[in-house]
Design an enzyme around this catalytic site. Structure first.
Site, PDB file in Angstrom:
ATOM      1  N   GLU A  80       0.826  -1.204   0.000  1.00  0.00           N
ATOM      2  CA  GLU A  80       0.000   0.000   0.000  1.00  0.00           C
ATOM      3  C   GLU A  80       0.862   1.257   0.000  1.00  0.00           C
ATOM      4  O   GLU A  80       2.047   1.206   0.316  1.00  0.00           O
ATOM      5  CB  GLU A  80      -0.919   0.003   1.228  1.00  0.00           C
ATOM      6  CG  GLU A  80      -1.902  -1.160   1.288  1.00  0.00           C
ATOM      7  CD  GLU A  80      -2.914  -1.170   0.156  1.00  0.00           C
ATOM      8  OE1 GLU A  80      -3.124  -0.111  -0.480  1.00  0.00           O
ATOM      9  OE2 GLU A  80      -3.498  -2.238  -0.103  1.00  0.00           O
ATOM     10  N   ASP A 116       5.948  -6.015  -1.207  1.00  0.00           N
ATOM     11  CA  ASP A 116       5.565  -6.885  -2.315  1.00  0.00           C
ATOM     12  C   ASP A 116       5.566  -8.347  -1.871  1.00  0.00           C
ATOM     13  O   ASP A 116       6.625  -8.949  -1.698  1.00  0.00           O
ATOM     14  CB  ASP A 116       6.551  -6.664  -3.468  1.00  0.00           C
ATOM     15  CG  ASP A 116       6.245  -7.521  -4.675  1.00  0.00           C
ATOM     16  OD1 ASP A 116       5.218  -8.239  -4.656  1.00  0.00           O
ATOM     17  OD2 ASP A 116       7.033  -7.492  -5.642  1.00  0.00           O
ATOM     18  N   ALA A 117       4.376  -8.909  -1.700  1.00  0.00           N
ATOM     19  CA  ALA A 117       4.251 -10.296  -1.228  1.00  0.00           C
ATOM     20  C   ALA A 117       4.837 -11.300  -2.213  1.00  0.00           C
ATOM     21  O   ALA A 117       5.111 -12.444  -1.846  1.00  0.00           O
ATOM     22  CB  ALA A 117       2.780 -10.625  -0.966  1.00  0.00           C
ATOM     23  N   LEU A 144      -4.154 -12.338  -3.110  1.00  0.00           N
ATOM     24  CA  LEU A 144      -3.439 -11.259  -3.800  1.00  0.00           C
ATOM     25  C   LEU A 144      -4.108 -10.930  -5.129  1.00  0.00           C
ATOM     26  O   LEU A 144      -4.443 -11.821  -5.904  1.00  0.00           O
ATOM     27  CB  LEU A 144      -1.987 -11.661  -4.068  1.00  0.00           C
ATOM     28  CG  LEU A 144      -1.082 -11.838  -2.840  1.00  0.00           C
ATOM     29  CD1 LEU A 144       0.312 -12.259  -3.283  1.00  0.00           C
ATOM     30  CD2 LEU A 144      -1.008 -10.575  -2.014  1.00  0.00           C
ATOM     31  N   TYR A 240     -13.646 -14.147 -19.107  1.00  0.00           N
ATOM     32  CA  TYR A 240     -13.050 -14.395 -17.794  1.00  0.00           C
ATOM     33  C   TYR A 240     -12.566 -15.842 -17.646  1.00  0.00           C
ATOM     34  O   TYR A 240     -11.393 -16.127 -17.778  1.00  0.00           O
ATOM     35  CB  TYR A 240     -14.059 -14.018 -16.692  1.00  0.00           C
ATOM     36  CG  TYR A 240     -13.409 -13.875 -15.338  1.00  0.00           C
ATOM     37  CD1 TYR A 240     -12.799 -12.679 -14.966  1.00  0.00           C
ATOM     38  CD2 TYR A 240     -13.369 -14.929 -14.433  1.00  0.00           C
ATOM     39  CE1 TYR A 240     -12.176 -12.539 -13.731  1.00  0.00           C
ATOM     40  CE2 TYR A 240     -12.752 -14.802 -13.197  1.00  0.00           C
ATOM     41  CZ  TYR A 240     -12.160 -13.609 -12.858  1.00  0.00           C
ATOM     42  OH  TYR A 240     -11.535 -13.488 -11.635  1.00  0.00           O
ATOM     43  N   THR A 278     -15.145  -5.092  -5.708  1.00  0.00           N
ATOM     44  CA  THR A 278     -13.904  -4.828  -4.980  1.00  0.00           C
ATOM     45  C   THR A 278     -13.093  -3.897  -5.867  1.00  0.00           C
ATOM     46  O   THR A 278     -13.438  -3.662  -7.032  1.00  0.00           O
ATOM     47  CB  THR A 278     -13.108  -6.122  -4.726  1.00  0.00           C
ATOM     48  OG1 THR A 278     -12.746  -6.697  -5.991  1.00  0.00           O
ATOM     49  CG2 THR A 278     -13.924  -7.137  -3.936  1.00  0.00           C
TER      50      THR A 278
END
Length: 397
Positions: A80, A116-117, A144, A240, A278
């Site tokens: 973030e 950064d995961a 994520l 999708y 979201t």
């Protein structure tokens, strides 16, 4: 200054600090009412939880449910942008502050790691924190959502794309703020784009996390790990599920099978969740029109859920049942999109979408509900907040 939402191309460019805080507090309140002593009696409960992608949407709801529903210690990871005295932070940054503040008030262990995961550096930080605390994880949630990922082994940055295969996709979408209906097209993906999307949104990084935590002895016997996914309706399939994102989701599901095979002491699942507004879903073409129609139908039926309603149901009725079983479909997936995909719901949604025009979109669908959820995910349109009041600074809540 007085803060109003700045929306461009279905993306909100700012956030309201106090609105984000209130949104988190409302979810905590709901969780405490839903996950009662009666719900927990006789069932296992999570004690030490890692949430990867903890700052928004399903990841945030997962962390809130673990902590405030079950009293779990949580470590959260997200990437973030911090607010400064004069500049907005990202909504997730304010959400994390609000979560940590509430956890501290209630004496719950919570550590939020910003970074950064996908990187090995952040994995090392989590490992160090868990060892320092002397905990092993019994639940790891992988939530994520990112358009890019740098492969730690090669240093190459991969970008995901939302494209169909084979032929151009054309579909209707709606601007949730004007009600304007338009046709959108997406060109088919090439092989490189498909491979890059799998690199970003497939299961490679999830597997890397589990392997590194396992190597360090940080997985509790019987540890559950979940990655979130979406299947959705026929209307979005070509773009999708049968497109580049679908390829990545297939890789995610294959990863769950592999993790179970290679680590008999853990249980890995893909959880297929309901379509919701979201920050990640708002930019997907066709989805706003579909969701506005879905919300209308499900609210009339009385079984509409937001992120926190979905996730508390996931914990109470799937992961931590009194009989100890975790119900899955034939592909070993947990399904909490079950109410969304009920035949009568999908028929009603399809019929609505057929009838929608630019003139009747507002009255026929639940565009108002879609707008509310979109704004609330950025701290706006949250009940109990005075949006005419000045925000003095942006580095606190």
């Amino acid at each position: 200054m007085i803060v109003k939402p700045m929306v461009r191309n279905n993306i909100c460019l700012n956030a309201h600090p106090q609105g984000c805080k209130k949104g988190v507090e409302d979810q905590i309140e709901y969780t405490k009412k839903r996950i009662t002593a009666e719900v927990k009696a006789g069932a296992k409960a999570p004690k030490n939880v890692l949430v990867l992608g903890c700052s928004n949407g399903y990841g945030l709801a997962s962390r809130i449910t673990a902590a405030f529903g079950y009293g779990a210690a949580t470590i959260g990871v997200s990437f973030e942008k911090a607010g400064s005295e004069t500049k907005y932070g990202t909504p997730g940054w304010y959400n994390n502050l609000a979560f940590d503040e509430a956890a501290k008030r209630e004496g719950l262990y919570s550590v939020t790691i910003d970074g950064d995961a996908f990187s090995d550096e952040i994995k090392a930080q989590v490992i160090e924190e868990a060892k320092k605390k002397g905990i092993k994880f019994d639940l790891i949630v992988y939530s994520l959502a990112s358009p890019v990922r740098t492969d730690p082994d090669t240093g190459i940055m991969h970008k995901s794309v939302l494209k169909p295969f084979g032929k151009t996709f054309t579909g209707k979408t709606v601007d949730p703020f004007t009600g304007e209906l338009k046709e959108i097209s997406a060109e088919p993906a090439n092989d490189e784009e498909a491979a890059a999307t799998v690199k970003v949104m497939g299961g490679e990084d999830w597997e890397r996390w589990i392997k590194q935590l396992s190597k360090e002895g940080l997985l509790e016997e019987g540890c559950i790990t979940l990655a979130y996914s979406y299947i959705g309706p026929e209307a979005t399939q070509a773009l999708y599920r049968k497109g580049t994102i679908g390829k990545a989701k297939e890789h995610l599901e294959a990863t769950a099978h592999r993790l179970n095979k290679e680590n008999p002491s853990i249980r890995a699942f893909v959880s297929v969740n309901k379509g919701l507004v979201t920050r990640a879903s708002a930019v997907i073409p066709v989805i706003p029109l579909y969701l506005a129609s879905l919300f209308k139908v499900m609210k009339e039926k009385g079984n509409h859920e937001g992120c926190i309603e979905q996730i508390t149901r996931l914990y109470a009725e799937r992961l931590y049942r009194k009989d100890g079983t975790i119900p899955v479909d034939e592909e070993n997936r947990i399904r909490i999109d079950d109410w969304e995909l009920e035949e009568d719901v999908q028929k009603a949604v399809s019929a609505l979408m057929e009838k929608v025009t630019g003139e009747n979109a507002e009255s026929l669908t639940d565009l108002a509900g879609y707008r509310h959820d979109f704004l609330a995910s950025n701290g706006f349109d949250v009940e109990g907040i005075n949006y005419e009041a000045e925000v003095e600074r942006f580095d606190r809540i």
